[in-house]
Motif scaffolding. Sequence first.
Motif, PDB file in Angstrom:
ATOM      1  N   ALA A  93       0.808  -1.219   0.000  1.00  0.00           N
ATOM      2  CA  ALA A  93       0.000   0.000   0.000  1.00  0.00           C
ATOM      3  C   ALA A  93       0.845   1.275   0.000  1.00  0.00           C
ATOM      4  N   LEU A  94       2.147   1.152   0.227  1.00  0.00           N
ATOM      5  CA  LEU A  94       3.011   2.330   0.281  1.00  0.00           C
ATOM      6  C   LEU A  94       3.364   2.824  -1.113  1.00  0.00           C
ATOM      7  N   SER A  95       3.579   4.118  -1.234  1.00  0.00           N
ATOM      8  CA  SER A  95       4.100   4.668  -2.484  1.00  0.00           C
ATOM      9  C   SER A  95       5.545   4.217  -2.675  1.00  0.00           C
ATOM     10  N   ASP A  96       6.044   4.332  -3.910  1.00  0.00           N
ATOM     11  CA  ASP A  96       7.440   3.990  -4.163  1.00  0.00           C
ATOM     12  C   ASP A  96       8.371   4.804  -3.266  1.00  0.00           C
ATOM     13  N   ALA A  97       8.068   6.084  -3.111  1.00  0.00           N
ATOM     14  CA  ALA A  97       8.944   6.956  -2.324  1.00  0.00           C
ATOM     15  C   ALA A  97       8.950   6.550  -0.858  1.00  0.00           C
ATOM     16  N   ALA A  98       7.766   6.236  -0.320  1.00  0.00           N
ATOM     17  CA  ALA A  98       7.684   5.857   1.088  1.00  0.00           C
ATOM     18  C   ALA A  98       8.388   4.532   1.344  1.00  0.00           C
ATOM     19  N   LEU A  99       8.188   3.557   0.451  1.00  0.00           N
ATOM     20  CA  LEU A  99       8.849   2.267   0.613  1.00  0.00           C
ATOM     21  C   LEU A  99      10.348   2.401   0.434  1.00  0.00           C
ATOM     22  N   ASN A 100      10.764   3.169  -0.537  1.00  0.00           N
ATOM     23  CA  ASN A 100      12.193   3.347  -0.775  1.00  0.00           C
ATOM     24  C   ASN A 100      12.876   4.001   0.415  1.00  0.00           C
ATOM     25  N   ALA A 101      12.180   4.919   1.078  1.00  0.00           N
ATOM     26  CA  ALA A 101      12.758   5.574   2.254  1.00  0.00           C
ATOM     27  C   ALA A 101      13.026   4.569   3.362  1.00  0.00           C
ATOM     28  N   ILE A 102      12.143   3.576   3.511  1.00  0.00           N
ATOM     29  CA  ILE A 102      12.368   2.531   4.512  1.00  0.00           C
ATOM     30  C   ILE A 102      13.541   1.654   4.109  1.00  0.00           C
ATOM     31  N   LEU A 103      13.533   1.195   2.861  1.00  0.00           N
ATOM     32  CA  LEU A 103      14.555   0.252   2.413  1.00  0.00           C
ATOM     33  C   LEU A 103      15.953   0.880   2.393  1.00  0.00           C
ATOM     34  N   GLU A 104      16.025   2.192   2.191  1.00  0.00           N
ATOM     35  CA  GLU A 104      17.321   2.866   2.152  1.00  0.00           C
ATOM     36  C   GLU A 104      17.808   3.295   3.530  1.00  0.00           C
ATOM     37  N   ASP A 105      16.945   3.169   4.545  1.00  0.00           N
ATOM     38  CA  ASP A 105      17.342   3.589   5.886  1.00  0.00           C
ATOM     39  C   ASP A 105      18.478   2.692   6.386  1.00  0.00           C
ATOM     40  N   PRO A 106      19.568   3.250   6.886  1.00  0.00           N
ATOM     41  CA  PRO A 106      20.693   2.426   7.346  1.00  0.00           C
ATOM     42  C   PRO A 106      20.355   1.538   8.534  1.00  0.00           C
ATOM     43  N   ASP A 107      19.247   1.822   9.224  1.00  0.00           N
ATOM     44  CA  ASP A 107      18.845   0.990  10.363  1.00  0.00           C
ATOM     45  C   ASP A 107      17.839  -0.091   9.983  1.00  0.00           C
ATOM     46  N   VAL A 108      17.612  -0.271   8.683  1.00  0.00           N
ATOM     47  CA  VAL A 108      16.737  -1.342   8.199  1.00  0.00           C
ATOM     48  C   VAL A 108      17.573  -2.286   7.345  1.00  0.00           C
ATOM     49  N   LEU A 109      17.528  -3.563   7.684  1.00  0.00           N
ATOM     50  CA  LEU A 109      18.316  -4.565   6.966  1.00  0.00           C
ATOM     51  C   LEU A 109      17.395  -5.672   6.480  1.00  0.00           C
ATOM     52  N   VAL A 110      17.364  -5.881   5.168  1.00  0.00           N
ATOM     53  CA  VAL A 110      16.594  -6.969   4.568  1.00  0.00           C
ATOM     54  C   VAL A 110      17.542  -8.128   4.292  1.00  0.00           C
ATOM     55  N   LEU A 111      17.262  -9.268   4.902  1.00  0.00           N
ATOM     56  CA  LEU A 111      18.076 -10.472   4.718  1.00  0.00           C
ATOM     57  C   LEU A 111      17.293 -11.451   3.859  1.00  0.00           C
ATOM     58  N   VAL A 112      17.880 -11.884   2.765  1.00  0.00           N
ATOM     59  CA  VAL A 112      17.195 -12.751   1.805  1.00  0.00           C
ATOM     60  C   VAL A 112      17.673 -14.180   1.970  1.00  0.00           C
ATOM     61  N   LEU A 113      16.726 -15.089   2.166  1.00  0.00           N
ATOM     62  CA  LEU A 113      17.040 -16.506   2.253  1.00  0.00           C
ATOM     63  C   LEU A 113      17.053 -17.085   0.847  1.00  0.00           C
ATOM     64  N   LYS A 114      18.120 -17.825   0.533  1.00  0.00           N
ATOM     65  CA  LYS A 114      18.223 -18.458  -0.779  1.00  0.00           C
ATOM     66  C   LYS A 114      18.439 -19.956  -0.613  1.00  0.00           C
ATOM     67  N   LYS A 115      17.862 -20.710  -1.527  1.00  0.00           N
ATOM     68  CA  LYS A 115      18.054 -22.162  -1.612  1.00  0.00           C
ATOM     69  C   LYS A 115      18.669 -22.450  -2.965  1.00  0.00           C
ATOM     70  N   ASP A 116      19.922 -22.879  -2.958  1.00  0.00           N
ATOM     71  CA  ASP A 116      20.656 -23.112  -4.202  1.00  0.00           C
ATOM     72  C   ASP A 116      20.570 -21.904  -5.119  1.00  0.00           C
ATOM     73  N   GLY A 117      20.649 -20.709  -4.535  1.00  0.00           N
ATOM     74  CA  GLY A 117      20.663 -19.465  -5.295  1.00  0.00           C
ATOM     75  C   GLY A 117      19.307 -18.847  -5.564  1.00  0.00           C
ATOM     76  N   ALA A 118      18.218 -19.587  -5.346  1.00  0.00           N
ATOM     77  CA  ALA A 118      16.878 -19.063  -5.602  1.00  0.00           C
ATOM     78  C   ALA A 118      16.325 -18.417  -4.340  1.00  0.00           C
ATOM     79  N   GLU A 119      15.665 -17.287  -4.485  1.00  0.00           N
ATOM     80  CA  GLU A 119      15.107 -16.560  -3.344  1.00  0.00           C
ATOM     81  C   GLU A 119      13.861 -17.281  -2.823  1.00  0.00           C
ATOM     82  N   VAL A 120      13.897 -17.674  -1.537  1.00  0.00           N
ATOM     83  CA  VAL A 120      12.794 -18.466  -0.982  1.00  0.00           C
ATOM     84  C   VAL A 120      12.248 -17.901   0.325  1.00  0.00           C
TER      85      VAL A 120
END
Length: 208
Positions: A78-105
């Motif tokens: 529901a967030l605008s691109d700008a609002a979501l991007n502000a969260i994702l670019e914040d240095p205190d927010v870290l997105v950790l991606v789980l991968k299985k044999d290289g595929a995002e799961v």
Amino acid sequence: MTDPAAPLVLNLDGYTPLPRGKIAAVVTLLEMTAPPAPMAERGTDGLTLEPARAPDVNWYRALFRRVGEEWLWFSRLALSDAALNAILEDPDVLVLVLKKDGAEVGFIELDARVPGEIELAFVGLVPDMVGSGAGRFMMNRALALAWARRPRRVHVHTCTHDRQGAVGFYLKAGFRPYASAVEVVDDPRLAGLLAREAAPHVPIVGGE
């Protein structure tokens, strides 16, 4: 019939009628105040947990939807691109991606924007990885990263729209419940944020 324009007043004892087009969930809030013992792991072959570098909003939404649509995750959609991007670019927010044999799961998001606290803002796997042991692998490593920052507490919440075993999983990880709440929102399927076929365990009421 409930007047859809009337303010909603929750009845703390008994049933509370909802306006058509609304959905409600009971939210359980959990926390830990010291590093836990890691959970026993299984089925870890091919798994990695990697930080997303400068995550793009479209990539994030696609993974968010793959992981969460079945459980009515919609807030970031529901967030605008700008609002979501502000969260994702914040240095205190870290997105950790789980991968299985290289595929995002799956992914887990650490939000340290409140001083002294780290919230596991989102935790989830794609449907075919649930029950595989990948969740334990992801949680163990995410908690180790969180506690390396020496917060006062780490917290997370889940609700009755999530998969049935979510609370039990968090208890095994070392969290303890400290509060509960009722969340009432517009049904995101009626707003077009999610497919109408999403989350059949939560019936659509209204909006035919």
